[in-house]
Design a protein around this motif. Structure first.
Motif, PDB file in Angstrom:
ATOM      1  N   TYR A  71       0.909  -1.241   0.064  1.00  0.00           N
ATOM      2  CA  TYR A  71       0.050   0.139   0.131  1.00  0.00           C
ATOM      3  C   TYR A  71       0.849   1.116   0.014  1.00  0.00           C
ATOM      4  CZ  TYR A  71      -3.719   3.303   1.414  1.00  0.00           C
ATOM      5  OH  TYR A  71      -4.416   4.254   1.379  1.00  0.00           O
ATOM      6  N   LEU A  72       1.964   1.204   0.830  1.00  0.00           N
ATOM      7  CA  LEU A  72       2.710   2.346   0.700  1.00  0.00           C
ATOM      8  C   LEU A  72       3.734   2.535  -0.030  1.00  0.00           C
ATOM      9  CD1 LEU A  72       3.193   2.560   4.562  1.00  0.00           C
ATOM     10  CD2 LEU A  72       1.610   3.666   3.409  1.00  0.00           C
ATOM     11  N   GLY A  73       4.063   1.408  -0.954  1.00  0.00           N
ATOM     12  CA  GLY A  73       5.319   1.294  -1.964  1.00  0.00           C
ATOM     13  C   GLY A  73       6.505   1.416  -1.288  1.00  0.00           C
ATOM     14  N   VAL A  74       6.703   0.594  -0.193  1.00  0.00           N
ATOM     15  CA  VAL A  74       8.006   0.543   0.336  1.00  0.00           C
ATOM     16  C   VAL A  74       8.292  -0.945   0.495  1.00  0.00           C
ATOM     17  CG1 VAL A  74       6.806   0.428   2.909  1.00  0.00           C
ATOM     18  CG2 VAL A  74       9.063   1.144   2.530  1.00  0.00           C
ATOM     19  N   GLY A 156      -1.232  13.963  10.302  1.00  0.00           N
ATOM     20  CA  GLY A 156      -1.104  13.576   8.670  1.00  0.00           C
ATOM     21  C   GLY A 156      -0.505  14.438   7.792  1.00  0.00           C
ATOM     22  N   GLN A 157      -0.273  15.779   8.278  1.00  0.00           N
ATOM     23  CA  GLN A 157       0.437  16.659   7.646  1.00  0.00           C
ATOM     24  C   GLN A 157       1.899  16.404   7.880  1.00  0.00           C
ATOM     25  OE1 GLN A 157      -0.499  19.606   5.960  1.00  0.00           O
ATOM     26  NE2 GLN A 157       1.926  20.007   5.657  1.00  0.00           N
ATOM     27  N   PRO A 158       2.554  16.109   6.248  1.00  0.00           N
ATOM     28  CA  PRO A 158       3.849  15.595   6.485  1.00  0.00           C
ATOM     29  C   PRO A 158       4.759  16.801   7.052  1.00  0.00           C
ATOM     30  CG  PRO A 158       2.681  14.939   4.479  1.00  0.00           C
ATOM     31  CD  PRO A 158       1.837  15.957   4.923  1.00  0.00           C
ATOM     32  N   CYS A 159       6.142  16.661   7.463  1.00  0.00           N
ATOM     33  CA  CYS A 159       6.937  17.501   7.692  1.00  0.00           C
ATOM     34  C   CYS A 159       7.484  17.931   6.300  1.00  0.00           C
ATOM     35  CB  CYS A 159       8.257  16.802   8.486  1.00  0.00           C
ATOM     36  SG  CYS A 159       7.718  16.265  10.002  1.00  0.00           S
ATOM     37  N   ASN A 160       8.304  19.135   6.471  1.00  0.00           N
ATOM     38  CA  ASN A 160       9.109  19.523   5.371  1.00  0.00           C
ATOM     39  C   ASN A 160      10.379  18.288   4.941  1.00  0.00           C
ATOM     40  OD1 ASN A 160      10.680  20.797   3.433  1.00  0.00           O
ATOM     41  ND2 ASN A 160      10.251  22.725   4.148  1.00  0.00           N
ATOM     42  N   ILE A 161       9.953  17.380   4.702  1.00  0.00           N
ATOM     43  CA  ILE A 161      10.731  16.144   4.322  1.00  0.00           C
ATOM     44  C   ILE A 161      12.276  16.509   3.683  1.00  0.00           C
ATOM     45  CG2 ILE A 161      11.074  14.171   3.495  1.00  0.00           C
ATOM     46  CD1 ILE A 161       8.164  13.280   4.288  1.00  0.00           C
ATOM     47  N   GLY A 189       3.401  13.603  -3.717  1.00  0.00           N
ATOM     48  CA  GLY A 189       2.761  12.641  -4.707  1.00  0.00           C
ATOM     49  C   GLY A 189       3.265  11.065  -4.146  1.00  0.00           C
ATOM     50  N   LYS A 190       4.116  11.206  -3.078  1.00  0.00           N
ATOM     51  CA  LYS A 190       4.580   9.746  -2.969  1.00  0.00           C
ATOM     52  C   LYS A 190       4.249   9.383  -1.313  1.00  0.00           C
ATOM     53  CE  LYS A 190       9.189   7.581  -2.208  1.00  0.00           C
ATOM     54  NZ  LYS A 190      10.627   7.594  -2.359  1.00  0.00           N
ATOM     55  N   GLU A 299      -2.424  16.358  -2.244  1.00  0.00           N
ATOM     56  CA  GLU A 299      -2.077  15.246  -1.578  1.00  0.00           C
ATOM     57  C   GLU A 299      -2.964  14.292  -1.056  1.00  0.00           C
ATOM     58  OE1 GLU A 299       1.222  14.572  -1.909  1.00  0.00           O
ATOM     59  OE2 GLU A 299       2.284  16.399  -1.919  1.00  0.00           O
ATOM     60  N   GLN A 300      -2.586  13.044  -0.897  1.00  0.00           N
ATOM     61  CA  GLN A 300      -3.524  12.134  -0.370  1.00  0.00           C
ATOM     62  C   GLN A 300      -3.434  12.298   1.229  1.00  0.00           C
ATOM     63  OE1 GLN A 300      -3.879   8.107  -1.429  1.00  0.00           O
ATOM     64  NE2 GLN A 300      -2.044   8.468  -2.909  1.00  0.00           N
ATOM     65  N   CYS A 301      -4.684  12.199   1.952  1.00  0.00           N
ATOM     66  CA  CYS A 301      -4.710  12.592   3.392  1.00  0.00           C
ATOM     67  C   CYS A 301      -5.893  11.648   4.054  1.00  0.00           C
ATOM     68  CB  CYS A 301      -5.116  14.042   3.588  1.00  0.00           C
ATOM     69  SG  CYS A 301      -5.281  14.508   5.199  1.00  0.00           S
TER      70      CYS A 301
END
Length: 405
Positions: A71-74, A156-161, A189-190, A299-301
């Motif tokens: 599901y996560l593509g990992v 669920g808000q991503p960090c500034n990765i 998108g990832k 983004e997906q959330c």
């Protein structure tokens, strides 16, 4: 029956905190568990009992790990008994020592997972817009003892990765993420799960996707995954062959069965959360002093949190008073992450002046209030809640006067 009919608030004496009837007859929780298909879950339980395999990396655990990874593509998913153990294992497997930089605006487990292993959590301030760790504040906190950074994907808000990755590479630091809130979310998108050296997921009962209790470490690092599998099972490599130090962090088969059942309903859970979020957004728009945390629609959330910021200077009512009033109405609003890890023990004693370095954390932790969502909510309930919020805001002076009598 959950709603109490004909209980509209027309005067402040109608508020439950002042003796009126609660708006809801049953408590409406922020994180009431979402349940998937009960029949499918019970079928899995029967299969588990027939097989007589209850734990020790049985077929349901292996299937759950593979489906999460897909599901996560990992490349790798290592399931564990809970996300706190997942944090501890990932920290140890990455060989973090000395000091690790984290936000104070997070659940206390993020800090405890470090301190438990005698690693010092160094608290960094947050970006007031994203509520996540502020990359611009990190480099000034790096010392010769710093070995890593843990970013937290809040709500669920991503960090500034991208920025965190650049800093970690520049200073040769390990980078991992506490993604307890972020299952089903994406960054550029990832899918969240494949960033940094590792990311930690939570499947606690209060998360929108649950396995009763559980967590996982996801990574694309083959060596790290191999080490984690050893560590979660006492260091065993085959029968009677311990080759590494470890603990008992395994997920049980019954939890994996619940996780698989939840995963089959993930799109339904997200859609309901999204509808709830849109309803709250519509009902609370253009209200002065109330700010609804907004999600990036590109983004997906998972939309699993409804987050309000209460500006007391504008509303003339504190966040805490709001929580008290709503709780009396059986709307179990929550303060997150109050008062911040740096103001909890033992960190309050270790770093008594940390608040001076964390102004945005201090402000936000006194403003944020979470409201109920999930599959047990619907537009009718949400409108009742938001109408009550509007009523409170329209009567703040009367409420204050009655409190002072």
């Amino acid at each position: 029956m959950t709603l109490i009919s004909d209980n509209l608030k027309t005067k402040i004496e109608d508020l439950a905190i002042f003796g009126g009837k609660p708006l809801f007859s049953e408590k409406q929780h922020v994180g009431r568990p979402n349940l998937g298909d009960r029949t499918q879950f019970l079928n899995r339980i029967n299969d588990m009992l027939d097989l007589n395999w209850l734990t020790n990396r049985g077929p349901f655990v292996k299937e759950f790990e593979q489906k999460i990874a897909d599901y996560l593509g990992v490349k790798h998913c290592v399931s564990v008994c809970n996300a706190t153990i997942a944090l501890e294992l990932a920290i140890r497997a990455l060989e973090l020592t000395g000091e690790v930089i984290i936000p104070s605006f997070t659940f206390i487990a993020t800090a405890h997972a470090l301190q438990w292993q005698e690693i010092t959590p160094v608290f960094c301030d947050i970006d007031p817009i994203t509520h996540t760790i502020d990359p611009d504040k990190i480099e000034s906190m790096i010392t010769p003892r710093t070995t890593g950074i843990i970013g937290v994907h809040v709500w669920g808000q991503p960090c500034n990765i991208e920025a965190l990755t650049t800093i970690a590479k520049k200073h040769n630091l390990k980078l991992m993420f506490d993604a307890a809130h972020a299952m089903g979310c994406s960054y550029q998108g990832k899918m969240i799960g494949s960033f940094g050296d590792a990311e930690v997921l939570s499947f606690h009962a209060t998360k929108f996707l649950n396995s009763f209790e559980g967590g996982a470490i996801v990574t694309n690092n083959d060596e790290l995954a191999e080490k984690l599998i050893l560590m979660e099972n006492f260091g065993f490599s085959g029968l009677d062959n311990v080759i590494y130090i470890g603990t008992n962090g395994k997920m049980s088969e019954v939890c994996a069965a619940m996780g698989l059942t939840s995963l089959e309903s993930i799109n339904e859970f997200i859609e309901i959360n999204h509808q709830n979020y849109q309803c709250y957004q519509q009902e609370l728009k253009d209200i002065k002093g109330i700010k609804l945390f907004t999600y990036n629609q590109q983004e997906q959330c998972n939309y699993q949190y409804i987050v309000l910021e209460i500006d007391e200077e504008i509303t003339n009512i504190s966040r805490d008073k709001f929580v008290d009033i709503l709780t009396a109405e059986n709307i179990i609003a929550r303060r997150y992450f109050y008062p911040g890890c740096h103001r909890m023990q033992p960190y309050k004693s270790y770093f008594p002046h940390a608040g001076l370095l964390l102004p945005e954390t201090e402000k936000l932790s006194n403003k944020v209030m979470l409201l109920p969502t999930g599959v047990n909510m619907n537009p009718d309930k949400i409108i009742k809640i938001t109408d009550l919020i509007k009523f409170i805001l329209d009567n703040t002076c009367s409420i204050a006067n009655k409190d002072n009598k």
